[in-house]
Design an enzyme around this catalytic site. Structure first.
Site, PDB file in Angstrom:
ATOM      1  N   ASP A   1      -2.301   6.428  -3.522  1.00  0.00           N
ATOM      2  CA  ASP A   1      -1.142   5.781  -2.885  1.00  0.00           C
ATOM      3  C   ASP A   1      -0.669   4.643  -3.768  1.00  0.00           C
ATOM      4  O   ASP A   1      -1.143   4.464  -4.896  1.00  0.00           O
ATOM      5  CB  ASP A   1      -1.483   5.321  -1.469  1.00  0.00           C
ATOM      6  CG  ASP A   1      -2.491   4.182  -1.440  1.00  0.00           C
ATOM      7  OD1 ASP A   1      -3.266   4.054  -2.396  1.00  0.00           O
ATOM      8  OD2 ASP A   1      -2.502   3.415  -0.459  1.00  0.00           O
TER       9      ASP A   1
ATOM     10  N   ASP B   1      -5.753   2.526  -3.484  1.00  0.00           N
ATOM     11  CA  ASP B   1      -7.018   2.386  -2.755  1.00  0.00           C
ATOM     12  C   ASP B   1      -7.275   3.582  -1.839  1.00  0.00           C
ATOM     13  O   ASP B   1      -8.257   3.607  -1.108  1.00  0.00           O
ATOM     14  CB  ASP B   1      -7.090   1.071  -1.973  1.00  0.00           C
ATOM     15  CG  ASP B   1      -6.030   0.943  -0.882  1.00  0.00           C
ATOM     16  OD1 ASP B   1      -5.188   1.857  -0.754  1.00  0.00           O
ATOM     17  OD2 ASP B   1      -6.031  -0.078  -0.170  1.00  0.00           O
TER      18      ASP B   1
ATOM     19  N   SER C   1       0.818  -1.209   0.000  1.00  0.00           N
ATOM     20  CA  SER C   1       0.000   0.000   0.000  1.00  0.00           C
ATOM     21  C   SER C   1       0.855   1.265   0.000  1.00  0.00           C
ATOM     22  O   SER C   1       1.608   1.519  -0.930  1.00  0.00           O
ATOM     23  CB  SER C   1      -0.946  -0.040   1.206  1.00  0.00           C
ATOM     24  OG  SER C   1      -1.917   0.975   1.126  1.00  0.00           O
TER      25      SER C   1
ATOM     26  N   ASP D   1      -1.023   1.456  -4.023  1.00  0.00           N
ATOM     27  CA  ASP D   1      -1.934   0.479  -4.624  1.00  0.00           C
ATOM     28  C   ASP D   1      -3.277   1.097  -4.993  1.00  0.00           C
ATOM     29  O   ASP D   1      -4.212   0.394  -5.357  1.00  0.00           O
ATOM     30  CB  ASP D   1      -2.122  -0.741  -3.719  1.00  0.00           C
ATOM     31  CG  ASP D   1      -2.883  -0.423  -2.437  1.00  0.00           C
ATOM     32  OD1 ASP D   1      -2.858   0.737  -1.992  1.00  0.00           O
ATOM     33  OD2 ASP D   1      -3.494  -1.351  -1.872  1.00  0.00           O
TER      34      ASP D   1
END
Length: 445
Positions: free
Chosen positions: A241, A245, A102, A243
């Site tokens: 960010d 999400d 992440s 990833d």
């Protein structure tokens, strides 16, 4: 029962150290694959990743594990976490896997698992997989070993799905958007989706090299985006960010807008359009008291959960809400996605900009947040929060804030950190109580 490897968002850690080793990833593939081998059909797992260097190693190890127990693998390459969840469900896969840490730096990596419905696994599923990690894997006969293949249209499928969440009668023609993809998973799909909807797109953080994900860019470091928005005269800036999400927005003046303000905007806009369900939103204990007061002024409620988007989603599903998220920008819009989706959330914000015709600086700052301070204290082991001096410091802080503020102290689910947050009417008092507790934790850690 306590989970040994799974935290609040999958398994995460420093690459090439337990539990983020290739050997462990292979075991996770075997265990998760075995857990989801249900029925007589040919089983399938969708595997995506972000752009960090260790993704190649972890992907290969996971594929080895899944195929060894008889599960076929579909590789989609660098893709946002919500895209993997979407594809797992739309392709009738038994499981979806996202390889990502992440918003963490490239040295870390993680494994996020989604069930066939596209939702993150339940605690019960994670406990069952952990039990299988400790057991000898049941390997498939040679004739039943799984196959692995790449699909080339994964990006197009996700871009199409994301665009469908934008109101059909609207376009982004004439809207100048700076999008910062954090050199991460959305570096191709986010600029493409915005451009196809008509926006004038300035893309930054779109040159991943395996080592620069989240490095001086993205939702956790918005300085570059803030400068770029002002320099280019853009109408708005969007930060994702690693990833993709999470979403943080920057208005045309360079001012940052966090997840609390964005949830307030989406909730009130959806209420106005008759789209909001549940009579409010779901957020965690970390969301600002100012958000709660603003929602009350709009005859909306705020349902709080413990930290972690999975707990937000659980409450949303149980109580019929369709908007929820975290102050950090992890926003879940369950009409469109089964997990946080930074691009989809951004499209809802952009829709409000287009509909109202107002400047971002006027539209996106709906309430004045109360003074809030969050500090992290790293610890090496043990349970510092259980020590008498720390508990005494916490009790004293709660007494001092009584009636005028809140205190939230928790152990991170993804890193060896104690997070200390306080908010209240008196900014000086907030700083004092946070420092007091941090010092006590440091002494005990």
């Amino acid at each position: 029962m306590t989970r040994k490897f799974f935290g609040t968002d999958g398994i995460r850690g420093l690459t090439n150290q337990m539990p983020m080793t290739a050997a462990m990833a292979q075991k996770v593939g075997q265990a998760a694959g075995a857990h989801f081998l249900r029925g007589q059909h040919r089983h399938r797992v969708v595997v995506g990743k972000d752009t960090r260097l260790s993704g190649y190693m972890m992907e290969s190890a996971l594929i080895s594990g899944f195929t060894s127990v008889g599960m076929d693998v579909v590789m989609v390459g660098p893709m946002p976490t919500p895209a993997v969840a979407l594809l797992a469900r739309s392709m009738r896969a038994d499981l979806g896997v996202m390889i990502s840490a992440s918003h963490n730096p490239y040295q870390d990596n993680g494994i996020k698992l989604f069930g066939p419905d596209g939702y993150k696994l339940t605690d019960a599923d994670e406990l069952a997989i952990e039990a299988l990690l400790e057991a000898e894997p049941k390997l498939a006969p040679a004739s039943e070993i799984g196959r692995a293949r790449k699909i080339e249209d994964a990006r197009g499928r996700y871009i199409h799905a994301a665009k469908l969440t934008f109101p059909e009668h609207l376009r982004l023609d004439g809207v100048k958007v700076v999008v910062d993809c954090a050199n991460g998973a959305a570096y191709q799909v986010a600029p493409a989706a915005l451009w196809e909807l008509g926006a004038d797109v300035v893309a930054i953080g779109v040159s991943p090299n395996g080592l620069n994900i989240n490095d001086g860019c993205g939702s956790t470091d918005t300085a570059l985006l803030q400068r770029k928005v002002v320099e280019t005269g853009a109408d708005v800036g969007i930060a994702l960010d690693g990833d993709a999400d999470r979403l943080i927005v920057v208005d045309e003046t360079g001012r940052v807008v966090d997840g609390d303000q964005l949830m307030a905007l989406i909730a009130t806009g959806w209420k106005r359009h008759g789209l909001l369900h549940g009579g409010g939103i779901v957020a965690t204990v970390m969301s600002n008291l100012g958000l709660e007061r603003y929602l009350q002024s709009q005859d909306l409620t705020l349902e709080r959960t413990k930290v972690g988007d999975r707990y937000v989603l659980e409450t949303m599903r149980a109580k019929g809400f369709n908007v929820g998220g975290e102050q950090s920008g992890h926003i879940i819009l369950s009409d469109y996605a089964t997990t946080g989706d930074g691009l989809v959330a951004a499209l809802q914000v952009l829709a409000e900009l287009v509909v109202t015709g107002r400047a971002a600086s006027e539209l996106l700052h709906l309430f004045d947040p109360l003074p809030q301070l969050l500090k992290n204290v790293r610890f090496q082991g043990g349970a510092p929060l259980d020590t008498q001096p720390v508990q005494a410091a916490i009790a004293d802080a709660e007494a001092r804030l009584s009636g005028s503020g809140r205190l939230v102290i928790r152990k991170s689910g993804t890193e060896p950190l104690i997070r200390v947050m306080a908010e209240g009417e008196d900014e000086g008092l907030v700083a004092q109580v946070v420092d007091q507790i941090c010092e006590a934790v440091k002494a005990a850690a």
